[in-house]
Design a protein around this motif. Structure first.
Motif, PDB file in Angstrom:
ATOM      1  N   THR A 126     -24.844   7.598  42.230  1.00 36.33           N
ATOM      2  CA  THR A 126     -25.640   8.362  41.282  1.00 36.33           C
ATOM      3  C   THR A 126     -24.928   9.686  40.994  1.00 36.33           C
ATOM      4  N   TYR A 128     -25.174  13.419  41.463  1.00 32.67           N
ATOM      5  CA  TYR A 128     -26.014  14.138  42.424  1.00 32.67           C
ATOM      6  C   TYR A 128     -26.688  15.346  41.797  1.00 32.67           C
ATOM      7  N   ASP A 129     -27.753  15.793  42.469  1.00 30.94           N
ATOM      8  CA  ASP A 129     -28.489  16.959  42.000  1.00 30.94           C
ATOM      9  C   ASP A 129     -27.650  18.215  42.173  1.00 30.94           C
ATOM     10  N   ARG A 141     -31.898  19.127  37.219  1.00 25.50           N
ATOM     11  CA  ARG A 141     -32.256  17.930  37.981  1.00 25.50           C
ATOM     12  C   ARG A 141     -33.094  16.974  37.142  1.00 25.50           C
ATOM     13  N   ALA A 145     -31.890  13.199  35.859  1.00 29.29           N
ATOM     14  CA  ALA A 145     -32.661  12.012  36.240  1.00 29.29           C
ATOM     15  C   ALA A 145     -32.665  10.961  35.135  1.00 29.29           C
ATOM     16  N   ASN A 148     -29.379   9.183  35.625  1.00 30.20           N
ATOM     17  CA  ASN A 148     -29.386   8.401  36.862  1.00 30.20           C
ATOM     18  C   ASN A 148     -30.219   7.136  36.702  1.00 30.20           C
ATOM     19  N   ASP A 164     -26.566   6.694  46.858  1.00 36.20           N
ATOM     20  CA  ASP A 164     -27.443   7.664  46.197  1.00 36.20           C
ATOM     21  C   ASP A 164     -27.100   9.069  46.671  1.00 36.20           C
ATOM     22  N   ARG A 166     -28.010  11.818  45.594  1.00 26.70           N
ATOM     23  CA  ARG A 166     -29.156  12.733  45.622  1.00 26.70           C
ATOM     24  C   ARG A 166     -29.774  12.788  47.007  1.00 26.70           C
ATOM     25  N   THR A 170     -27.977  16.980  50.273  1.00 18.07           N
ATOM     26  CA  THR A 170     -29.318  17.557  50.163  1.00 18.07           C
ATOM     27  C   THR A 170     -29.370  19.042  50.483  1.00 18.07           C
TER      28      THR A 170
END
Length: 210
Positions: A126, A128-129, A141, A145, A148, A164, A166, A170
């Motif tokens: 994905t 990432y944030d 974010r 999304a 994603n 993933d 995200r 973290t």
């Protein structure tokens, strides 16, 4: 399986050597996380977009056994100007961004089909944030999304495994800047890649690695 060879395709999520201040980059960390008789090769290129993966794939080394792809973030970044577009209601803002989902999905699907045509196990990442401490992180974010969702739909439709990012990156310290992983983040990504590559692969269904 002995002597595996993981190839990293995509963008600066994997090609992050310029951002880690001399600390180990992702490809070095993947090499460290894999069994001693495995190899990791970096073909990802900082700044590349979805369409660049086919060019990278042409350099695939003989003996490659697994392909990991992290791409799409720069395609989404190229649409960042839309976040400043004037709208009258929230639905209009969502529609403005959503209009780019189909082209993104088509490009990503064509790219992934080319990667899958090698016949090798494939995992995709994905986008990432951004760090929560970054300016406008909540807006970014939410916008990411939408893209994603495109990536996960394409991956799951084809039974491809998903890393993933995200759920892997973290903490703010996992980022060297809002769009590249730090050495700490890279270590987490490398662990996930190694877990995926050395685990069981079922081409009929996707696994989510976090």
């Amino acid at each position: 399986m002995n002597g595996g060879h993981v190839v990293l395709l995509g963008d600066s999520i994997f090609d992050n050597g310029a951002y880690v201040g001399g600390e180990p980059d992702v490809v070095a960390q993947v090499g460290d996380a894999l069994p001693a008789d495995w190899t990791a090769t970096l073909l990802a290129v900082d700044g590349d977009v979805i369409g660049g993966v086919r060019r990278q794939l042409a350099g695939r080394p003989d003996g490659a056994t697994h392909l990991a792809v992290s791409v799409g973030g720069n395609d989404a970044l190229g649409l960042a100007h839309l976040l400043n577009a004037p709208v009258s209601i929230v639905a209009e803002a969502i529609a403005t961004l959503g209009a780019h989902q189909d082209p993104f999905t088509q490009a990503y699907g064509a790219m992934l089909d080319a990667v899958l045509a090698t016949g090798l196990p494939v995992a995709v990442c994905t986008i990432y944030d951004t760090p929560r401490s970054a300016p406008n992180s909540a807006v970014i974010r939410s916008a990411i999304a939408l893209f994603n969702d495109c990536i996960t739909r394409v991956a799951f439709d084809r039974g491809v495994d998903l890393l993933d990012l995200r759920l892997i990156c973290t903490e703010d310290a996992d980022y060297a800047n809002p769009i590249e992983p730090s050495s700490q983040g890279g270590r987490k990504i490398a662990r996930a890649i190694a877990e995926w590559a050395t685990g069981d692969h079922d081409p009929r269904r996707s696994r989510v690695i976090r």
